[in-house]
Design a protein around this motif. Structure first.
Motif, short mmCIF file in Angstrom:
data_model
loop_
_atom_site.label_atom_id
_atom_site.label_comp_id
_atom_site.label_asym_id
_atom_site.label_seq_id
_atom_site.Cartn_x
_atom_site.Cartn_y
_atom_site.Cartn_z
N SER A 142 2.79 4.10 15.79
CA SER A 142 2.08 3.66 17.00
C SER A 142 2.33 4.68 18.10
N ASP A 143 1.61 4.52 19.22
CA ASP A 143 1.84 5.44 20.33
C ASP A 143 2.79 4.86 21.37
N HIS A 144 3.30 3.67 21.12
CA HIS A 144 4.28 3.03 22.00
C HIS A 144 5.08 2.01 21.18
N ALA A 145 6.17 1.55 21.74
CA ALA A 145 6.98 0.54 21.05
C ALA A 145 6.16 -0.73 20.85
N LEU A 146 6.31 -1.34 19.69
CA LEU A 146 5.56 -2.55 19.34
C LEU A 146 6.45 -3.78 19.47
N ASP A 147 5.80 -4.93 19.58
CA ASP A 147 6.52 -6.20 19.66
C ASP A 147 7.09 -6.53 18.27
N MET A 169 3.29 10.29 22.98
CA MET A 169 4.54 10.06 22.29
C MET A 169 4.28 9.15 21.09
N THR A 170 4.76 9.54 19.95
CA THR A 170 4.61 8.74 18.74
C THR A 170 5.87 7.94 18.50
N THR A 171 5.68 6.66 18.19
CA THR A 171 6.79 5.78 17.87
C THR A 171 6.66 5.38 16.41
N VAL A 172 7.77 5.43 15.68
CA VAL A 172 7.80 4.97 14.30
C VAL A 172 8.76 3.79 14.23
N THR A 173 8.24 2.68 13.74
CA THR A 173 9.07 1.49 13.53
C THR A 173 9.30 1.36 12.03
N HIS A 174 10.56 1.43 11.63
CA HIS A 174 10.93 1.31 10.22
C HIS A 174 11.26 -0.15 9.93
N LEU A 175 10.57 -0.72 8.96
CA LEU A 175 10.84 -2.09 8.53
C LEU A 175 11.38 -2.06 7.11
N VAL A 234 13.69 1.40 15.32
CA VAL A 234 12.62 2.04 16.07
C VAL A 234 13.05 3.45 16.46
N VAL A 235 12.15 4.41 16.24
CA VAL A 235 12.38 5.79 16.65
C VAL A 235 11.31 6.15 17.67
N ASP A 236 11.71 6.23 18.95
CA ASP A 236 10.78 6.66 20.00
C ASP A 236 10.64 8.17 19.93
N ASP A 237 9.48 8.67 20.29
CA ASP A 237 9.17 10.09 20.24
C ASP A 237 9.55 10.65 18.87
N ALA A 238 9.00 10.03 17.84
CA ALA A 238 9.34 10.34 16.45
C ALA A 238 9.05 11.79 16.08
#
Length: 102
Positions: A50-55, A1-7, A75-79
């Motif tokens: 990332s492949d998982h949610a990040l801190d 699963m790919t996670t995308v964190t938008h900052l 954060v978008v899980d399973d991007a």
């Protein structure tokens, strides 16, 4: 699963800013890739893959270490699944069979 964190990062104005933020974020455990859309004069868009949610605190600290501030985090899980779902109507429209007159 790919996670995308938008900052949403404020204060970035040039390529050096992009390099600094990218380098710091790549040092956060779990970060696979960083994509930056520089928007001088407004908040720049930074996507962290990332492949998982990040801190979130670690991401904010890395951006802070580069000298910038994070204004917003999403954060978008399973991007990949989310992106494919968003693009499905457009893909279906381009894959219709032509009508052939008899």
């Amino acid at each position: 699963m790919t996670t995308v964190t938008h900052l949403s990062v404020t204060g970035m104005t040039c390529g050096h800013c992009v390099s600094s933020v990218t380098d710091e974020l790549l040092g956060v455990p779990g970060v696979q890739d960083v994509l930056v859309e520089l928007r001088p004069g407004q908040a720049s868009s930074v996507r962290v893959i990332s492949d998982h949610a990040l801190d979130e605190a670690a991401l904010r600290a890395a951006v802070g270490e580069a000298g910038y501030d994070v204004a917003e985090v999403a954060v978008v899980d399973d991007a990949l699944a989310a992106e494919m779902s968003e693009q499905a109507p457009a893909r279906q429209a381009t894959h219709t069979l032509p009508i052939v007159p008899k």
